[in-house]
Design a protein around this motif. Structure first.
Motif, PDB file in Angstrom:
ATOM      1  N   GLU A 193      54.140 -10.951 -52.883  1.00 27.24           N
ATOM      2  CA  GLU A 193      54.360 -12.395 -52.755  1.00 27.24           C
ATOM      3  C   GLU A 193      55.716 -12.789 -53.330  1.00 27.24           C
ATOM      4  O   GLU A 193      56.438 -13.615 -52.758  1.00 27.24           O
ATOM      5  CB  GLU A 193      53.241 -13.155 -53.458  1.00 27.24           C
ATOM      6  N   HIS A 194      56.055 -12.198 -54.457  1.00 34.90           N
ATOM      7  CA  HIS A 194      57.354 -12.470 -55.063  1.00 34.90           C
ATOM      8  C   HIS A 194      58.484 -12.077 -54.135  1.00 34.90           C
ATOM      9  O   HIS A 194      59.439 -12.837 -53.924  1.00 34.90           O
ATOM     10  CB  HIS A 194      57.482 -11.699 -56.380  1.00 34.90           C
ATOM     11  N   ASP A 195      58.411 -10.880 -53.561  1.00 36.12           N
ATOM     12  CA  ASP A 195      59.523 -10.366 -52.770  1.00 36.12           C
ATOM     13  C   ASP A 195      59.778 -11.218 -51.533  1.00 36.12           C
ATOM     14  O   ASP A 195      60.932 -11.437 -51.133  1.00 36.12           O
ATOM     15  CB  ASP A 195      59.266  -8.911 -52.384  1.00 36.12           C
ATOM     16  N   ARG A 196      58.724 -11.710 -50.891  1.00 45.07           N
ATOM     17  CA  ARG A 196      58.893 -12.593 -49.739  1.00 45.07           C
ATOM     18  C   ARG A 196      59.540 -13.912 -50.167  1.00 45.07           C
ATOM     19  O   ARG A 196      60.472 -14.404 -49.514  1.00 45.07           O
ATOM     20  CB  ARG A 196      57.524 -12.864 -49.094  1.00 45.07           C
ATOM     21  N   ALA A 197      59.078 -14.474 -51.266  1.00 42.36           N
ATOM     22  CA  ALA A 197      59.593 -15.769 -51.716  1.00 42.36           C
ATOM     23  C   ALA A 197      61.057 -15.678 -52.136  1.00 42.36           C
ATOM     24  O   ALA A 197      61.863 -16.553 -51.788  1.00 42.36           O
ATOM     25  CB  ALA A 197      58.743 -16.305 -52.861  1.00 42.36           C
ATOM     26  N   VAL A 198      61.436 -14.624 -52.880  1.00 40.80           N
ATOM     27  CA  VAL A 198      62.824 -14.552 -53.334  1.00 40.80           C
ATOM     28  C   VAL A 198      63.776 -14.230 -52.190  1.00 40.80           C
ATOM     29  O   VAL A 198      64.955 -14.594 -52.235  1.00 40.80           O
ATOM     30  CB  VAL A 198      63.022 -13.551 -54.499  1.00 40.80           C
ATOM     31  N   ALA A 199      63.275 -13.561 -51.147  1.00 43.43           N
ATOM     32  CA  ALA A 199      64.115 -13.384 -49.966  1.00 43.43           C
ATOM     33  C   ALA A 199      64.463 -14.743 -49.359  1.00 43.43           C
ATOM     34  O   ALA A 199      65.595 -14.963 -48.892  1.00 43.43           O
ATOM     35  CB  ALA A 199      63.397 -12.521 -48.932  1.00 43.43           C
ATOM     36  N   GLN A 200      63.508 -15.669 -49.415  1.00 35.70           N
ATOM     37  CA  GLN A 200      63.716 -16.991 -48.827  1.00 35.70           C
ATOM     38  C   GLN A 200      64.650 -17.873 -49.651  1.00 35.70           C
ATOM     39  O   GLN A 200      65.466 -18.612 -49.085  1.00 35.70           O
ATOM     40  CB  GLN A 200      62.367 -17.701 -48.663  1.00 35.70           C
ATOM     41  N   ILE A 201      64.531 -17.804 -50.987  1.00 33.53           N
ATOM     42  CA  ILE A 201      65.258 -18.782 -51.800  1.00 33.53           C
ATOM     43  C   ILE A 201      66.382 -18.177 -52.639  1.00 33.53           C
ATOM     44  O   ILE A 201      67.084 -18.906 -53.328  1.00 33.53           O
ATOM     45  CB  ILE A 201      64.279 -19.573 -52.718  1.00 33.53           C
ATOM     46  N   SER A 202      66.590 -16.864 -52.558  1.00 34.09           N
ATOM     47  CA  SER A 202      67.656 -16.240 -53.329  1.00 34.09           C
ATOM     48  C   SER A 202      68.451 -15.220 -52.526  1.00 34.09           C
ATOM     49  O   SER A 202      69.666 -15.358 -52.362  1.00 34.09           O
ATOM     50  CB  SER A 202      67.078 -15.571 -54.584  1.00 34.09           C
ATOM     51  N   HIS A 203      67.794 -14.222 -52.006  1.00 37.75           N
ATOM     52  CA  HIS A 203      68.524 -13.127 -51.374  1.00 37.75           C
ATOM     53  C   HIS A 203      69.235 -13.554 -50.097  1.00 37.75           C
ATOM     54  O   HIS A 203      70.451 -13.341 -49.952  1.00 37.75           O
ATOM     55  CB  HIS A 203      67.575 -11.961 -51.099  1.00 37.75           C
ATOM     56  N   VAL A 204      68.507 -14.166 -49.164  1.00 36.70           N
ATOM     57  CA  VAL A 204      69.143 -14.631 -47.932  1.00 36.70           C
ATOM     58  C   VAL A 204      70.148 -15.755 -48.208  1.00 36.70           C
ATOM     59  O   VAL A 204      71.222 -15.774 -47.601  1.00 36.70           O
ATOM     60  CB  VAL A 204      68.085 -15.037 -46.888  1.00 36.70           C
ATOM     61  N   PRO A 205      69.881 -16.704 -49.114  1.00 41.18           N
ATOM     62  CA  PRO A 205      70.919 -17.680 -49.440  1.00 41.18           C
ATOM     63  C   PRO A 205      72.225 -17.062 -49.937  1.00 41.18           C
ATOM     64  O   PRO A 205      73.301 -17.603 -49.678  1.00 41.18           O
ATOM     65  CB  PRO A 205      70.251 -18.540 -50.524  1.00 41.18           C
ATOM     66  N   HIS A 206      72.153 -15.939 -50.653  1.00 32.25           N
ATOM     67  CA  HIS A 206      73.390 -15.266 -51.049  1.00 32.25           C
ATOM     68  C   HIS A 206      74.163 -14.787 -49.812  1.00 32.25           C
ATOM     69  O   HIS A 206      75.398 -14.903 -49.755  1.00 32.25           O
ATOM     70  CB  HIS A 206      73.085 -14.067 -51.959  1.00 32.25           C
ATOM     71  N   LEU A 207      73.454 -14.250 -48.834  1.00 30.71           N
ATOM     72  CA  LEU A 207      74.120 -13.794 -47.610  1.00 30.71           C
ATOM     73  C   LEU A 207      74.678 -14.975 -46.825  1.00 30.71           C
ATOM     74  O   LEU A 207      75.785 -14.914 -46.278  1.00 30.71           O
ATOM     75  CB  LEU A 207      73.131 -13.003 -46.743  1.00 30.71           C
ATOM     76  N   PHE A 208      73.904 -16.052 -46.763  1.00 32.35           N
ATOM     77  CA  PHE A 208      74.365 -17.235 -46.050  1.00 32.35           C
ATOM     78  C   PHE A 208      75.606 -17.819 -46.728  1.00 32.35           C
ATOM     79  O   PHE A 208      76.562 -18.239 -46.070  1.00 32.35           O
ATOM     80  CB  PHE A 208      73.247 -18.281 -45.988  1.00 32.35           C
ATOM     81  N   ALA A 209      75.624 -17.845 -48.062  1.00 29.95           N
ATOM     82  CA  ALA A 209      76.788 -18.355 -48.795  1.00 29.95           C
ATOM     83  C   ALA A 209      78.022 -17.496 -48.514  1.00 29.95           C
ATOM     84  O   ALA A 209      79.137 -18.017 -48.360  1.00 29.95           O
ATOM     85  CB  ALA A 209      76.495 -18.390 -50.291  1.00 29.95           C
TER      86      ALA A 209
END
Length: 310
Positions: free
Chosen positions: A162-178
Protein backbone atom coordinates in the motif's frame (compact mmCIF):
# COMPACT_ATOMS: atom_id res chain seq x y z
CA UNK A 1 16.59 4.45 24.30
CA UNK A 2 19.89 3.55 22.65
CA UNK A 3 19.53 4.04 18.89
CA UNK A 4 22.10 3.48 16.15
CA UNK A 5 21.61 5.36 12.88
CA UNK A 6 23.41 3.86 9.88
CA UNK A 7 23.75 6.44 7.12
CA UNK A 8 24.00 10.12 8.01
CA UNK A 9 22.64 11.95 5.01
CA UNK A 10 19.74 14.39 5.31
CA UNK A 11 17.25 11.94 6.85
CA UNK A 12 19.67 9.87 8.93
CA UNK A 13 21.54 12.94 10.10
CA UNK A 14 18.33 14.75 10.99
CA UNK A 15 17.10 11.72 12.91
CA UNK A 16 20.37 11.43 14.81
CA UNK A 17 20.16 15.09 15.79
CA UNK A 18 16.45 14.88 16.68
CA UNK A 19 16.97 11.83 18.90
CA UNK A 20 19.93 13.44 20.66
CA UNK A 21 17.88 16.57 21.26
CA UNK A 22 15.11 14.39 22.75
CA UNK A 23 17.55 12.87 25.25
CA UNK A 24 18.15 9.48 23.66
CA UNK A 25 21.57 7.86 23.46
CA UNK A 26 22.48 7.85 19.78
CA UNK A 27 25.41 6.43 17.86
CA UNK A 28 25.89 6.78 14.13
CA UNK A 29 27.87 5.52 11.18
CA UNK A 30 28.40 6.72 7.64
CA UNK A 31 30.55 5.30 4.86
CA UNK A 32 32.05 8.73 4.21
CA UNK A 33 34.98 9.50 6.57
CA UNK A 34 34.36 13.27 6.41
CA UNK A 35 30.73 12.77 7.44
CA UNK A 36 31.77 10.47 10.30
CA UNK A 37 34.14 13.13 11.58
CA UNK A 38 31.55 15.90 11.23
CA UNK A 39 28.90 13.84 13.04
CA UNK A 40 31.18 12.36 15.67
CA UNK A 41 30.16 8.92 14.41
CA UNK A 42 31.56 5.45 15.03
CA UNK A 43 34.18 3.90 12.80
CA UNK A 44 32.12 0.89 11.70
CA UNK A 45 28.57 -0.42 11.53
CA UNK A 46 29.38 -2.98 14.21
CA UNK A 47 30.73 -0.30 16.54
CA UNK A 48 27.66 1.88 16.00
CA UNK A 49 25.22 -0.99 16.62
CA UNK A 50 26.99 -2.40 19.67
CA UNK A 51 24.59 -2.32 22.60
CA UNK A 52 21.84 -0.56 20.64
CA UNK A 53 18.19 -1.43 21.20
CA UNK A 54 17.21 -0.08 17.79
CA UNK A 55 19.10 0.27 14.50
CA UNK A 56 17.78 2.67 11.88
CA UNK A 57 18.95 2.02 8.32
CA UNK A 58 19.21 5.33 6.45
CA UNK A 59 21.22 4.18 3.43
CA UNK A 60 20.22 3.90 -0.25
CA UNK A 61 18.46 0.72 -1.35
CA UNK A 62 21.43 -0.64 -3.37
CA UNK A 63 23.64 -0.47 -0.25
CA UNK A 64 21.19 -2.29 2.04
CA UNK A 65 22.26 -5.91 1.31
CA UNK A 66 25.80 -5.21 2.49
CA UNK A 67 24.62 -3.36 5.58
CA UNK A 68 22.18 -6.14 6.48
CA UNK A 69 25.00 -8.68 6.15
CA UNK A 70 26.99 -6.73 8.75
CA UNK A 71 23.98 -6.79 11.10
CA UNK A 72 23.52 -10.58 10.87
CA UNK A 73 24.29 -11.03 14.57
CA UNK A 74 22.16 -8.10 15.75
CA UNK A 75 19.11 -9.28 17.70
CA UNK A 76 17.51 -5.91 18.44
CA UNK A 77 14.83 -4.04 16.54
CA UNK A 78 15.59 -2.71 13.04
CA UNK A 79 13.73 -0.15 10.97
CA UNK A 80 14.62 1.90 7.92
CA UNK A 81 13.74 5.18 6.20
CA UNK A 82 13.89 3.96 2.60
CA UNK A 83 11.35 5.48 0.21
CA UNK A 84 10.25 2.07 -1.10
CA UNK A 85 9.15 -0.68 1.26
CA UNK A 86 8.40 -4.01 -0.44
CA UNK A 87 11.95 -4.53 -1.81
CA UNK A 88 13.39 -3.75 1.64
CA UNK A 89 10.96 -6.16 3.26
CA UNK A 90 12.10 -8.89 0.86
CA UNK A 91 15.76 -8.17 1.62
CA UNK A 92 15.20 -8.40 5.37
CA UNK A 93 13.41 -11.73 4.99
CA UNK A 94 16.26 -13.13 2.87
CA UNK A 95 18.86 -11.87 5.33
CA UNK A 96 17.13 -13.59 8.25
CA UNK A 97 16.67 -10.36 10.19
CA UNK A 98 14.86 -11.24 13.40
CA UNK A 99 12.90 -8.07 14.17
CA UNK A 100 12.06 -5.57 11.44
CA UNK A 101 9.44 -2.86 10.92
CA UNK A 102 9.59 -0.94 7.65
CA UNK A 103 9.51 2.84 7.96
CA UNK A 104 9.46 5.92 5.78
CA UNK A 105 9.26 9.50 7.07
CA UNK A 106 7.64 11.70 4.44
CA UNK A 107 10.05 14.54 5.08
CA UNK A 108 12.91 16.07 3.17
CA UNK A 109 14.13 18.98 1.13
CA UNK A 110 16.08 19.52 -2.05
CA UNK A 111 19.41 19.79 -0.19
CA UNK A 112 21.18 16.68 1.05
CA UNK A 113 23.99 15.47 3.29
CA UNK A 114 24.70 15.70 7.00
CA UNK A 115 25.41 19.43 6.75
CA UNK A 116 21.76 19.92 5.75
CA UNK A 117 20.43 17.83 8.66
CA UNK A 118 17.69 19.47 10.72
CA UNK A 119 16.47 18.08 14.07
CA UNK A 120 13.05 19.66 13.45
CA UNK A 121 12.66 17.96 10.06
CA UNK A 122 10.09 15.43 11.28
CA UNK A 123 7.76 17.78 13.16
CA UNK A 124 4.31 17.33 11.65
CA UNK A 125 5.44 14.88 8.97
CA UNK A 126 3.69 11.62 8.12
CA UNK A 127 5.92 8.71 9.16
CA UNK A 128 4.88 5.42 7.61
CA UNK A 129 5.36 2.34 9.74
CA UNK A 130 4.56 -0.86 7.89
CA UNK A 131 2.32 -3.40 9.56
CA UNK A 132 2.22 -6.76 7.79
CA UNK A 133 -0.54 -9.05 9.15
CA UNK A 134 0.92 -12.25 10.58
CA UNK A 135 4.45 -10.93 10.13
CA UNK A 136 5.12 -7.68 12.00
CA UNK A 137 5.37 -7.94 15.79
CA UNK A 138 2.77 -5.51 17.08
CA UNK A 139 4.85 -4.66 20.16
CA UNK A 140 7.80 -3.68 17.95
CA UNK A 141 5.50 -1.53 15.82
CA UNK A 142 4.21 0.24 18.94
CA UNK A 143 7.77 0.83 20.18
CA UNK A 144 8.58 2.74 17.00
CA UNK A 145 5.23 4.53 16.92
CA UNK A 146 5.82 5.75 20.47
CA UNK A 147 9.35 6.90 19.61
CA UNK A 148 8.52 8.78 16.41
CA UNK A 149 5.39 10.46 17.70
CA UNK A 150 7.53 12.02 20.45
CA UNK A 151 9.51 13.65 17.62
CA UNK A 152 6.29 15.25 16.39
CA UNK A 153 5.58 12.83 13.55
CA UNK A 154 2.16 11.50 12.57
CA UNK A 155 2.56 7.72 12.32
CA UNK A 156 0.63 6.13 9.46
CA UNK A 157 0.08 2.33 9.57
CA UNK A 158 0.00 0.61 6.16
CA UNK A 159 1.33 -2.49 4.45
CA UNK A 160 4.45 -2.25 2.31
CA UNK A 161 2.49 -2.73 -0.92
CA UNK A 162 0.00 0.00 0.00
CA UNK A 163 2.84 2.35 0.81
CA UNK A 164 4.66 1.73 -2.46
CA UNK A 165 1.59 2.48 -4.58
CA UNK A 166 0.82 5.67 -2.65
CA UNK A 167 4.36 7.08 -2.74
CA UNK A 168 4.57 6.42 -6.47
CA UNK A 169 1.54 8.69 -6.80
CA UNK A 170 2.61 11.54 -4.53
CA UNK A 171 6.43 11.40 -4.54
CA UNK A 172 8.18 9.25 -7.11
CA UNK A 173 6.21 10.17 -10.23
CA UNK A 174 6.04 13.86 -9.19
CA UNK A 175 9.85 13.88 -9.14
CA UNK A 176 9.85 12.63 -12.74
CA UNK A 177 7.17 15.11 -13.74
CA UNK A 178 9.16 17.97 -12.15
CA UNK A 179 12.26 16.89 -14.08
CA UNK A 180 10.29 16.83 -17.35
CA UNK A 181 8.86 20.28 -16.62
CA UNK A 182 12.30 21.68 -15.72
CA UNK A 183 13.58 20.52 -19.11
CA UNK A 184 11.44 23.22 -20.71
CA UNK A 185 14.35 25.53 -19.86
CA UNK A 186 16.75 23.58 -22.09
CA UNK A 187 17.94 25.97 -24.80
CA UNK A 188 15.15 28.36 -23.88
CA UNK A 189 16.57 31.48 -22.16
CA UNK A 190 13.35 33.43 -22.71
CA UNK A 191 11.34 30.87 -20.73
CA UNK A 192 13.97 31.04 -17.99
CA UNK A 193 13.67 34.81 -17.82
CA UNK A 194 9.87 34.68 -17.56
CA UNK A 195 9.53 31.72 -15.21
CA UNK A 196 8.12 32.63 -11.81
CA UNK A 197 6.10 31.11 -8.96
CA UNK A 198 4.20 28.35 -10.74
CA UNK A 199 7.35 27.10 -12.46
CA UNK A 200 9.37 27.32 -9.24
CA UNK A 201 6.78 25.36 -7.25
CA UNK A 202 6.25 22.77 -9.96
CA UNK A 203 9.96 22.04 -10.41
CA UNK A 204 11.32 22.33 -6.86
CA UNK A 205 12.11 18.62 -6.41
CA UNK A 206 13.81 18.47 -9.82
CA UNK A 207 16.80 19.99 -8.00
CA UNK A 208 17.21 16.73 -6.04
CA UNK A 209 20.32 14.78 -7.02
CA UNK A 210 19.51 12.71 -10.11
CA UNK A 211 20.93 9.48 -8.69
CA UNK A 212 18.59 9.72 -5.69
CA UNK A 213 15.54 10.20 -7.91
CA UNK A 214 16.57 7.34 -10.18
CA UNK A 215 17.27 5.03 -7.24
CA UNK A 216 13.89 5.57 -5.60
CA UNK A 217 11.98 5.21 -8.88
CA UNK A 218 13.91 2.11 -9.94
CA UNK A 219 13.33 0.54 -6.53
CA UNK A 220 9.59 1.01 -6.98
CA UNK A 221 9.49 0.38 -10.72
CA UNK A 222 6.24 -1.62 -10.90
CA UNK A 223 4.16 0.99 -9.09
CA UNK A 224 5.95 3.88 -10.83
CA UNK A 225 5.24 2.42 -14.29
CA UNK A 226 1.55 2.06 -13.46
CA UNK A 227 1.16 5.54 -11.96
CA UNK A 228 3.24 7.16 -14.73
CA UNK A 229 0.98 5.62 -17.38
CA UNK A 230 -2.07 6.97 -15.53
CA UNK A 231 -0.54 10.46 -15.44
CA UNK A 232 0.28 10.29 -19.16
CA UNK A 233 -3.33 9.26 -19.83
CA UNK A 234 -4.56 12.24 -17.79
CA UNK A 235 -2.34 14.62 -19.78
CA UNK A 236 -3.58 13.12 -23.04
CA UNK A 237 -7.15 13.61 -21.87
CA UNK A 238 -6.36 17.26 -21.10
CA UNK A 239 -4.79 17.66 -24.54
CA UNK A 240 -7.92 16.29 -26.19
CA UNK A 241 -10.19 18.35 -23.93
CA UNK A 242 -8.28 21.53 -24.83
CA UNK A 243 -8.92 20.87 -28.51
CA UNK A 244 -12.62 20.26 -27.82
CA UNK A 245 -13.16 23.19 -25.43
CA UNK A 246 -13.87 20.72 -22.60
CA UNK A 247 -10.90 21.37 -20.34
CA UNK A 248 -12.69 23.17 -17.50
CA UNK A 249 -14.10 20.11 -15.64
CA UNK A 250 -10.69 18.41 -15.58
CA UNK A 251 -8.96 21.50 -14.24
CA UNK A 252 -11.75 22.16 -11.74
CA UNK A 253 -11.44 18.66 -10.27
CA UNK A 254 -7.70 19.10 -9.78
CA UNK A 255 -8.23 22.49 -8.19
CA UNK A 256 -10.88 21.17 -5.82
CA UNK A 257 -8.68 18.29 -4.71
CA UNK A 258 -5.67 20.56 -4.20
CA UNK A 259 -7.63 23.12 -2.18
CA UNK A 260 -8.84 20.33 0.12
CA UNK A 261 -5.25 19.20 0.75
CA UNK A 262 -3.75 18.83 3.26
CA UNK A 263 -6.72 17.54 5.18
CA UNK A 264 -7.07 18.82 8.72
CA UNK A 265 -7.31 16.22 11.43
CA UNK A 266 -10.59 15.81 13.21
CA UNK A 267 -10.95 15.28 16.93
CA UNK A 268 -8.45 12.95 18.67
CA UNK A 269 -9.92 9.51 19.32
CA UNK A 270 -8.57 6.78 21.60
CA UNK A 271 -8.56 3.46 19.76
CA UNK A 272 -7.82 -0.03 21.09
CA UNK A 273 -4.69 -1.51 19.55
CA UNK A 274 -5.25 -4.14 16.86
CA UNK A 275 -3.63 -4.87 13.52
CA UNK A 276 -6.94 -4.64 11.64
CA UNK A 277 -7.91 -1.40 13.36
CA UNK A 278 -4.57 0.25 12.69
CA UNK A 279 -4.56 -0.74 9.01
CA UNK A 280 -8.12 0.53 8.59
CA UNK A 281 -6.99 3.82 10.12
CA UNK A 282 -4.15 4.16 7.62
CA UNK A 283 -6.36 3.28 4.64
CA UNK A 284 -8.75 6.04 5.71
CA UNK A 285 -5.90 8.55 5.63
CA UNK A 286 -5.65 8.62 9.41
CA UNK A 287 -2.68 8.54 11.73
CA UNK A 288 -1.45 7.84 15.26
CA UNK A 289 -0.36 10.78 17.40
CA UNK A 290 0.51 8.96 20.64
CA UNK A 291 0.81 5.48 22.16
CA UNK A 292 -0.55 4.82 25.64
CA UNK A 293 2.04 3.79 28.20
CA UNK A 294 0.28 0.45 28.72
CA UNK A 295 0.17 -0.01 24.91
CA UNK A 296 -3.45 -1.16 24.87
CA UNK A 297 -4.59 1.96 23.02
CA UNK A 298 -3.37 4.71 20.71
CA UNK A 299 -4.51 8.27 20.14
CA UNK A 300 -5.63 8.65 16.54
CA UNK A 301 -6.89 11.27 14.15
CA UNK A 302 -8.73 10.99 10.86
CA UNK A 303 -8.93 13.71 8.21
CA UNK A 304 -11.94 15.99 8.20
CA UNK A 305 -14.20 15.75 5.17
CA UNK A 306 -16.42 18.26 3.43
CA UNK A 307 -13.84 21.08 3.43
CA UNK A 308 -13.21 23.17 0.33
CA UNK A 309 -15.14 20.89 -1.94
CA UNK A 310 -13.81 17.62 -0.56
Amino acid sequence: MHVAVIGLGLIGGSLLRALRAAGHRVTGYDADPATRELAGAAGSIADAAAGAELVVLAVPLPVLPGVLAELAAFDGLVTDVTSVKDPVRELTIKSGLRRYVGGHPMAGKETSGFAAADPALFAGCAWVLCLEPGETALDDWLTLAALFTTLGARVVPVTAAEHDRAVAQISHVPHLFAAALARQLDGNPLAGALAAGSFRDGTRVAATRAELIVAMCAGNATAVHSVLRNLIDDLKAMDEALANDALTPLVELGGSLRRAWPARGGEPVEMPVSVDGLLALGRDGGWVTAVAENRVSVTTMRPETGRNGS
